[in-house]
Motif scaffolding. Structure first.
Motif, PDB file in Angstrom:
ATOM      1  N   VAL A 360      57.798 126.817  13.228  1.00  0.00           N
ATOM      2  CA  VAL A 360      56.724 127.143  12.294  1.00  0.00           C
ATOM      3  C   VAL A 360      57.157 128.327  11.426  1.00  0.00           C
ATOM      4  CG1 VAL A 360      54.361 127.999  12.079  1.00  0.00           C
ATOM      5  CG2 VAL A 360      54.907 126.301  13.819  1.00  0.00           C
ATOM      6  N   TYR A 361      56.957 128.197  10.121  1.00  0.00           N
ATOM      7  CA  TYR A 361      57.201 129.284   9.175  1.00  0.00           C
ATOM      8  C   TYR A 361      55.931 129.470   8.332  1.00  0.00           C
ATOM      9  CZ  TYR A 361      62.200 128.310  10.071  1.00  0.00           C
ATOM     10  OH  TYR A 361      63.411 128.110  10.641  1.00  0.00           O
ATOM     11  N   THR A 362      55.760 130.669   7.781  1.00  0.00           N
ATOM     12  CA  THR A 362      54.667 130.932   6.856  1.00  0.00           C
ATOM     13  C   THR A 362      55.224 131.664   5.644  1.00  0.00           C
ATOM     14  OG1 THR A 362      53.126 131.160   8.713  1.00  0.00           O
ATOM     15  CG2 THR A 362      52.385 131.959   6.572  1.00  0.00           C
ATOM     16  N   THR A 363      54.895 131.168   4.449  1.00  0.00           N
ATOM     17  CA  THR A 363      55.314 131.856   3.225  1.00  0.00           C
ATOM     18  C   THR A 363      54.077 132.391   2.511  1.00  0.00           C
ATOM     19  OG1 THR A 363      55.330 129.716   2.049  1.00  0.00           O
ATOM     20  CG2 THR A 363      57.435 130.555   2.867  1.00  0.00           C
ATOM     21  N   VAL A 364      54.248 133.546   1.858  1.00  0.00           N
ATOM     22  CA  VAL A 364      53.157 134.214   1.148  1.00  0.00           C
ATOM     23  C   VAL A 364      53.586 134.469  -0.292  1.00  0.00           C
ATOM     24  CG1 VAL A 364      51.641 136.231   1.087  1.00  0.00           C
ATOM     25  CG2 VAL A 364      52.424 135.333   3.280  1.00  0.00           C
ATOM     26  N   TYR A 365      52.695 134.183  -1.230  1.00  0.00           N
ATOM     27  CA  TYR A 365      52.965 134.361  -2.648  1.00  0.00           C
ATOM     28  C   TYR A 365      51.847 135.253  -3.208  1.00  0.00           C
ATOM     29  CZ  TYR A 365      55.380 130.028  -1.377  1.00  0.00           C
ATOM     30  OH  TYR A 365      56.144 129.084  -0.736  1.00  0.00           O
ATOM     31  N   GLY A 366      52.185 136.516  -3.573  1.00  0.00           N
ATOM     32  CA  GLY A 366      51.158 137.471  -3.950  1.00  0.00           C
ATOM     33  C   GLY A 366      51.189 137.893  -5.405  1.00  0.00           C
ATOM     34  N   HIS A 367      50.054 138.494  -5.847  1.00  0.00           N
ATOM     35  CA  HIS A 367      49.861 139.065  -7.194  1.00  0.00           C
ATOM     36  C   HIS A 367      49.894 138.005  -8.297  1.00  0.00           C
ATOM     37  CE1 HIS A 367      50.408 142.667  -4.935  1.00  0.00           C
ATOM     38  NE2 HIS A 367      51.718 142.563  -4.836  1.00  0.00           N
ATOM     39  N   MET A 368      49.537 136.773  -7.968  1.00  0.00           N
ATOM     40  CA  MET A 368      49.619 135.687  -8.951  1.00  0.00           C
ATOM     41  C   MET A 368      48.532 135.821 -10.023  1.00  0.00           C
ATOM     42  SD  MET A 368      50.438 132.636  -6.217  1.00  0.00           S
ATOM     43  CE  MET A 368      50.503 131.312  -7.410  1.00  0.00           C
ATOM     44  N   ASN A 369      48.815 135.276 -11.183  1.00  0.00           N
ATOM     45  CA  ASN A 369      47.864 135.325 -12.295  1.00  0.00           C
ATOM     46  C   ASN A 369      46.816 134.218 -12.159  1.00  0.00           C
ATOM     47  OD1 ASN A 369      47.026 136.433 -14.919  1.00  0.00           O
ATOM     48  ND2 ASN A 369      47.599 134.427 -15.701  1.00  0.00           N
ATOM     49  N   SER A 370      47.282 133.012 -11.808  1.00  0.00           N
ATOM     50  CA  SER A 370      46.367 131.875 -11.620  1.00  0.00           C
ATOM     51  C   SER A 370      46.891 131.003 -10.487  1.00  0.00           C
ATOM     52  CB  SER A 370      46.268 131.044 -12.910  1.00  0.00           C
ATOM     53  OG  SER A 370      47.527 130.471 -13.229  1.00  0.00           O
ATOM     54  N   LEU A 371      45.970 130.220  -9.890  1.00  0.00           N
ATOM     55  CA  LEU A 371      46.310 129.333  -8.783  1.00  0.00           C
ATOM     56  C   LEU A 371      46.045 127.883  -9.178  1.00  0.00           C
ATOM     57  CD1 LEU A 371      44.558 131.312  -5.896  1.00  0.00           C
ATOM     58  CD2 LEU A 371      46.877 131.613  -6.768  1.00  0.00           C
ATOM     59  N   ILE A 405      58.515 134.154  10.357  1.00  0.00           N
ATOM     60  CA  ILE A 405      58.931 133.204  11.384  1.00  0.00           C
ATOM     61  C   ILE A 405      57.756 133.058  12.338  1.00  0.00           C
ATOM     62  CG2 ILE A 405      60.622 132.652  13.167  1.00  0.00           C
ATOM     63  CD1 ILE A 405      61.837 132.856  10.398  1.00  0.00           C
ATOM     64  N   GLY A 406      57.033 131.968  12.204  1.00  0.00           N
ATOM     65  CA  GLY A 406      55.802 131.770  12.969  1.00  0.00           C
ATOM     66  C   GLY A 406      54.601 131.940  12.061  1.00  0.00           C
ATOM     67  N   SER A 413      54.147 149.189   8.288  1.00  0.00           N
ATOM     68  CA  SER A 413      55.159 150.141   8.739  1.00  0.00           C
ATOM     69  C   SER A 413      56.394 149.487   9.350  1.00  0.00           C
ATOM     70  CB  SER A 413      54.539 151.086   9.764  1.00  0.00           C
ATOM     71  OG  SER A 413      53.977 150.346  10.837  1.00  0.00           O
ATOM     72  N   GLY A 414      56.412 148.168   9.453  1.00  0.00           N
ATOM     73  CA  GLY A 414      57.560 147.478  10.041  1.00  0.00           C
ATOM     74  C   GLY A 414      57.581 146.028   9.630  1.00  0.00           C
ATOM     75  N   PRO A 415      58.649 145.311   9.992  1.00  0.00           N
ATOM     76  CA  PRO A 415      58.776 143.913   9.541  1.00  0.00           C
ATOM     77  C   PRO A 415      57.833 142.942  10.238  1.00  0.00           C
ATOM     78  CG  PRO A 415      60.596 144.491  10.988  1.00  0.00           C
ATOM     79  CD  PRO A 415      59.828 145.759  10.741  1.00  0.00           C
ATOM     80  N   ALA A 416      57.297 143.325  11.416  1.00  0.00           N
ATOM     81  CA  ALA A 416      56.509 142.364  12.226  1.00  0.00           C
ATOM     82  C   ALA A 416      57.366 141.118  12.429  1.00  0.00           C
ATOM     83  CB  ALA A 416      55.173 142.052  11.556  1.00  0.00           C
ATOM     84  N   ASN A 417      56.896 139.944  11.989  1.00  0.00           N
ATOM     85  CA  ASN A 417      57.714 138.735  12.151  1.00  0.00           C
ATOM     86  C   ASN A 417      58.279 138.250  10.816  1.00  0.00           C
ATOM     87  OD1 ASN A 417      55.346 137.791  11.016  1.00  0.00           O
ATOM     88  ND2 ASN A 417      55.324 135.894  12.198  1.00  0.00           N
ATOM     89  N   THR A 418      58.312 139.145   9.808  1.00  0.00           N
ATOM     90  CA  THR A 418      58.892 138.765   8.526  1.00  0.00           C
ATOM     91  C   THR A 418      60.405 138.920   8.565  1.00  0.00           C
ATOM     92  OG1 THR A 418      58.573 141.010   7.676  1.00  0.00           O
ATOM     93  CG2 THR A 418      56.854 139.388   7.182  1.00  0.00           C
ATOM     94  N   VAL A 419      61.082 138.139   7.711  1.00  0.00           N
ATOM     95  CA  VAL A 419      62.531 138.242   7.562  1.00  0.00           C
ATOM     96  C   VAL A 419      62.852 138.350   6.075  1.00  0.00           C
ATOM     97  CG1 VAL A 419      63.093 136.982   9.674  1.00  0.00           C
ATOM     98  CG2 VAL A 419      62.716 135.721   7.567  1.00  0.00           C
ATOM     99  N   ASP A 420      64.074 138.769   5.775  1.00  0.00           N
ATOM    100  CA  ASP A 420      64.495 138.864   4.377  1.00  0.00           C
ATOM    101  C   ASP A 420      64.603 137.456   3.791  1.00  0.00           C
ATOM    102  OD1 ASP A 420      65.596 139.373   1.921  1.00  0.00           O
ATOM    103  OD2 ASP A 420      67.237 140.613   2.677  1.00  0.00           O
TER     104      ASP A 420
END
Length: 425
Positions: A360-371, A405-406, A413-420
């Motif tokens: 399972v992966y999760t992607t986030v897309y932020g600060h968008m102008n329109s959806l 990842i997940g 303050s830290g990466p949590a489960n995020t990766v580059d």
């Protein structure tokens, strides 16, 4: 708004400066010098006010980050309590079942236990068996019957004692689980009090900013909205796993059917031509395709890793892609949209759950102008999700992109489960 207001003030100053005066006959050169001086003063005032807004925004960002982290912890704690409630319900149901079983065993053992008591612990009066026998055959039959009765008594007593032990163990476990639930609820109450205090602090800070005539907007996901996001994430992951399983089963069935057809075709071929038959390989889909693709075409304006804390976080959990407002944002991989809306530091944002190769992966897309997508929608890799913008806590047009990842986990303050993400694109 601020610049427009100050520009209006500047215009008023310029108009006043150019009006005729009764006491002094200033030359044009002097007027120009006065206007230039006033303009420089106002420009400094604008920069000073912008710096003040930036500092106060950072203060709000820090509070928002702390609030968001606390909301996630509260959500996790609610899940733990929910699991404990289910375990307690299961234990209580098992205890009822074992109590009923114990009652039935006690009824069956009632007469036998009385016999054992009357016979000093023996279920058979062997002197009656021996001396009451008519002959050797009758004695043998009686002894065998007595032995079976004794064995059955032993089994009944053993089962009864085992039921008692299990029942006692479950009752002890139930007490432990209830005590654990009490502690978890106490911890939850503390976290909720902390959240309430953080929200009061945030409200007081905003009130102070409004009183100081500093004007800017900031948004924050409420606990209810964030809980809905987490629940939507769980549903999306379940749906993605189900879809992946169905696709795998379909592919396996198609492959088996193709192999069977190839074998049948080979059998029907003349023997002389069998050596020249080359089975057609079954296609497994496109090869060489990346698991994740670049969601925006612009360059990287901020990378993944430690940050200064100037914007309310000491660790940047994603990568920022710069670009013009309105440029397309695309899905990095196929998946299910968890949420698509506005709120919090992300502003207009999209979260997508992916189930790829059993992970399972999760992607986030932020600060968008329109959806251009909505929650629950299935998207394909490269599909347009919306356009690039500068909403939420943003200092300029860019896409903030995260890869988890997940499931989604937030930390300032830290990466949590995020990766580059750059290592996966």
């Amino acid at each position: 708004m601020l610049k427009k207001l100050l520009s209006t003030v500047l215009l008023g100053v310029l108009l006043v400066s150019t009006a005729p005066t009764s006491g002094h006959a200033a030359t044009i050169k002097e007027k120009k010098s006065q206007n230039a001086t006033e303009q420089r003063r106002l420009e400094k005032a604008i920069k000073k006010q912008e710096a003040k807004i930036s500092a106060e925004q950072r203060e709000i960002n820090k509070i928002d980050a702390a609030i968001n982290e606390n909301i996630f912890r509260i959500s996790e704690k609610n899940k733990q309590i929910k699991q404990l409630n289910l375990q307690i319900e299961d234990l209580e149901a098992e205890i009822v079942r074992y109590e009923i079983m114990l009652t039935r065993q006690e009824e069956l053992l009632g007469d036998r236990l009385r016999v054992l008591q009357e016979n000093d612990g023996n279920s058979i009066k062997w002197e009656e068996v021996i001396f009451g026998s008519k002959d050797l055959g009758d004695l043998f039959s009686r002894v065998m019957a007595g032995k079976k009765i004794a064995e059955q008594d032993d089994k009944m007593i053993s089962a009864y004692l085992e039921t008692q032990e299990k029942l006692a163990e479950m009752k002890k476990n139930l007490i432990t689980k209830k005590e654990e639930r009490v502690q978890e609820k106490k911890s939850l109450l503390i976290q909720k009090k902390q959240l309430k205090q953080q929200m009061k602090e945030r409200s007081a800070t905003l009130k102070k900013l409004r009183k100081g005539k500093t004007k800017f907007t900031t948004k924050l996901l409420s606990a209810k909205e964030l809980q809905a996001t987490l629940e939507a994430q769980e549903r999306a992951i379940a749906a993605a796993k189900a879809a992946a399983k169905a696709a795998a089963e379909k592919a396996a069935a198609e492959k088996a059917a193709a192999e069977k057809a190839a074998k049948e075709a080979a059998k029907s071929m003349p023997k002389s031509s069998e050596s020249t038959v080359v089975p057609t390989p079954v296609s497994s889909g496109p090869t060489g395709s990346a698991k994740f693709v670049r969601p925006a075409s612009g360059g990287v304006s901020q990378g993944f890793g430690p940050a200064s804390g100037a914007n309310g976080y000491t660790f940047h959990n994603g990568v920022d892609f710069s670009g013009p407002v309105g440029s397309p944002i695309r899905a990095a991989a196929s998946g299910t949209v968890i949420t698509a809306g506005s709120g919090g530091p992300y502003g207009n944002h999209v979260m997508i759950s992916h189930f790829l190769d059993g992970q399972v992966y999760t992607t986030v897309y932020g600060h968008m102008n329109s959806l251009s997508v909505s929650a629950g929608q299935t998207v394909t890799q490269g599909q347009t999700l919306g356009t690039l913008g500068s909403t939420g806590n943003s200092t300029g047009p860019h896409l903030h992109f995260e890869l988890h990842i997940g499931g989604y986990q937030y930390s300032a303050s830290g990466p949590a489960n995020t990766v580059d993400p750059l290592g996966y694109l």
